[in-house]
Design a protein around this motif. Structure first.
Motif, PDB file in Angstrom:
ATOM      1  N   ARG A 211       0.789  -1.212   0.000  1.00 57.74           N
ATOM      2  CA  ARG A 211       0.000   0.000   0.000  1.00 57.74           C
ATOM      3  C   ARG A 211       0.817   1.254   0.000  1.00 57.74           C
ATOM      4  N   GLY A 212       1.697   1.475   0.849  1.00 56.17           N
ATOM      5  CA  GLY A 212       2.416   2.728   0.813  1.00 56.17           C
ATOM      6  C   GLY A 212       2.883   3.186   2.155  1.00 56.17           C
TER       7      GLY A 212
ATOM      8  N   LYS B  66      -5.195   9.657  -0.249  1.00 57.33           N
ATOM      9  CA  LYS B  66      -3.811   9.438  -0.656  1.00 57.33           C
ATOM     10  C   LYS B  66      -2.909   9.375   0.566  1.00 57.33           C
ATOM     11  N   LEU B  67      -1.646   9.065   0.309  1.00 59.09           N
ATOM     12  CA  LEU B  67      -0.709   8.745   1.381  1.00 59.09           C
ATOM     13  C   LEU B  67      -0.583   9.830   2.438  1.00 59.09           C
TER      14      LEU B  67
ATOM     15  N   ALA C 215      -2.512   3.092   0.073  1.00 61.04           N
ATOM     16  CA  ALA C 215      -2.348   4.542   0.069  1.00 61.04           C
ATOM     17  C   ALA C 215      -1.165   4.873  -0.825  1.00 61.04           C
ATOM     18  N   LEU C 216      -1.433   5.516  -1.941  1.00 61.29           N
ATOM     19  CA  LEU C 216      -0.407   5.866  -2.914  1.00 61.29           C
ATOM     20  C   LEU C 216      -0.140   7.366  -2.866  1.00 61.29           C
TER      21      LEU C 216
ATOM     22  N   GLY D  69      -3.256   9.082  -4.666  1.00 68.00           N
ATOM     23  CA  GLY D  69      -4.609   8.597  -4.420  1.00 68.00           C
ATOM     24  C   GLY D  69      -4.589   7.327  -3.600  1.00 68.00           C
ATOM     25  N   GLY D  70      -5.753   6.802  -3.305  1.00 66.18           N
ATOM     26  CA  GLY D  70      -5.824   5.575  -2.519  1.00 66.18           C
ATOM     27  C   GLY D  70      -6.994   4.722  -2.948  1.00 66.18           C
ATOM     28  N   ILE D  71      -6.990   3.463  -2.513  1.00 62.21           N
ATOM     29  CA  ILE D  71      -8.070   2.551  -2.859  1.00 62.21           C
ATOM     30  C   ILE D  71      -8.322   1.601  -1.696  1.00 62.21           C
ATOM     31  N   VAL D  72      -9.592   1.402  -1.374  1.00 63.26           N
ATOM     32  CA  VAL D  72     -10.025   0.443  -0.356  1.00 63.26           C
ATOM     33  C   VAL D  72     -10.749  -0.681  -1.069  1.00 63.26           C
TER      34      VAL D  72
END
Length: 442
Positions: free
Chosen positions: A5-6, A281-282, A325-326, A329-332
């Protein structure tokens, strides 16, 4: 979050790859000093941590070049270049990794994600300075031999095939495309078979020259090392490279989620379900709360979704949640393996559990367990020089070192109400991406 993830490298990623944290008290035999950060005159960054848990050290070169830096015609080049940098330089013939690293008891590998590429070695601490020289060499002097480039196409195409033949992994990767839609984060890190088959040395060399420049590099060294010696070696290797003037473009803004429902037939007996939402995001203030929310949902056997869907209702063989967490942006996501007949009810139960958190929140006991789990993951990853180097390198490349060192304390400060608000803000049961793999009709 998971390694890919990050925040807690890692991955990859996945990243996809993955891990994060503060320096913890070490046993008497294991002394860890605070990391030292130094920026060379050409913009290359160096991080050194004296960590005396063993006689081995980790040496890593991180590059601010990943899948998101590729043009549409360059998909997969960051990953392909990672493969090619082990094929020889102007002064090191093919096989240098076997000779200079593995024959001495060390190991070396690399990984590519959407936000970065990194090259990592673990070896006896006496070889640290020589390894810095080697990483600096492959960073700018790889020959990208045309014959080797053609041979490597078979390897990368096989990697694509294996990824597609692993349904759980392939579902997760395709789900990113559903949720991120046309954003670069929705594209495959491996690229496409068509682009790889047509790849030429000139195209790959242009990508190499454009992105592998001192401003993109972060050298990370962790182990029983002399920081002054490491910095001197970095100065005479990476520090001698001319500044390129490159300024990496910021990641494009992730737009609003466009709800989609896709179903793909595959030659499997079981079904695979994935649902996903855009996340923070991160460096967003909500990241710690979402991190804990996802842990409470489905990152251990005691989490809500495994307990409900697997243990009580027996709807799935496995279910888990993930938060990546990039930098931009992010994704769940929630993914499950199950019998095809249970698809509709499983999806409904996932959404119902999310709605319960949105309405009623989480308990203090659940919150404490999630924080304890994060502390345990951090402690485990901190046991080795390699784990510490990965956290520091990822933070320096796509985040900030200070934020990495403070992240665990930020997790500890999250309240149950903040977790509930994060669920309300990011997990809308009526707006999400959905992808299912189902057995082929007979």
């Amino acid at each position: 979050m998971s390694p890919a993830r990050g925040v807690w490298p890692v991955l990859f990623v996945i990243f996809l790859l993955s891990a994060c944290g503060v320096t913890r008290s070490a046993p008497p035999t294991e002394v860890a000093r605070a990391p030292i950060r130094h920026v060379l005159s050409n913009g290359a960054r160096v991080i050194v941590q004296d960590f005396r848990s063993s006689d081995t050290a980790a040496v890593q070169l991180w590059v601010r070049a990943g899948g998101r830096d590729e043009a549409a015609s360059e998909l997969g080049l960051a990953h392909y270049l990672e493969h090619m940098l082990f094929k020889g330089t102007t002064t090191r013939p093919k096989g240098f990794v076997d000779r200079d690293v593995e024959s001495l008891g060390g190991r070396m590998n690399a990984g590519t994600s959407l936000d970065f590429t990194f090259y990592h070695a673990v070896l006896p601490s006496q070889r640290v300075l020589a390894t810095i020289e080697m990483l600096a060499d492959i960073g700018v002097n790889s020959i990208l031999d045309e014959t080797e480039l053609e041979l490597e196409k078979k390897v990368v195409l096989e990697e694509m095939r294996l990824s597609e033949d692993t349904p759980g992994r392939h579902l997760s990767r395709q789900l990113w495309g559903v949720v991120f839609d046309r954003h670069p984060y929705g594209r495959p890190v491996l690229g496409t078979a068509d682009i790889i088959q047509k790849l030429t040395r000139d195209t790959l060399l242009a990508f190499y020259r454009r992105h592998y420049v001192p401003e993109s590099f972060a050298l990370v060294v962790v182990g029983p090392v002399n920081a002054a010696e490491v910095l001197r070696t970095a100065e005479r290797t990476l520090g001698r490279l001319p500044r390129s003037g490159l300024e990496r473009l910021p990641g494009s803004t992730v737009g609003s989620l466009v709800p989609k429902r896709l179903e793909v037939q595959r030659p499997e007996a079981l079904a695979y379900l994935g649902v996903g939402w855009l996340g923070p995001k991160l460096d967003h203030a909500d990241t710690p709360a979402v991190d804990l929310l996802v842990s409470i949902l489905g990152q251990s056997r005691s989490s809500r979704l495994p307990q409900s869907l697997r243990e009580r209702l027996a709807l799935v063989n496995s279910v888990s949640s993930d938060y990546a967490a990039l930098e931009a942006g992010g994704i769940v996501t929630v993914t499950a393996q199950l019998e095809p007949a249970n698809l509709a009810r499983t999806e409904a139960e996932i959404l119902a559990e999310i709605q319960r958190i949105r309405e009623n929140g989480v308990t203090e006991a659940e919150l404490r367990r999630a924080v304890t789990r994060a502390e345990a993951e951090h402690a485990f990853s901190s046991e080795t020089a390699e784990g510490r180097a990965r956290r520091l390198g990822q933070a320096e490349t796509v985040w900030r070192l200070s934020e990495e060192l403070a992240y665990l304390d930020r997790l500890r400060s999250v309240t149950a109400d903040q977790v509930r608000l994060a669920a309300r803000r990011y997990l809308d049961p009526e707006r999400y991406g959905r992808l299912a793999f189902v057995p082929q009709a007979r």
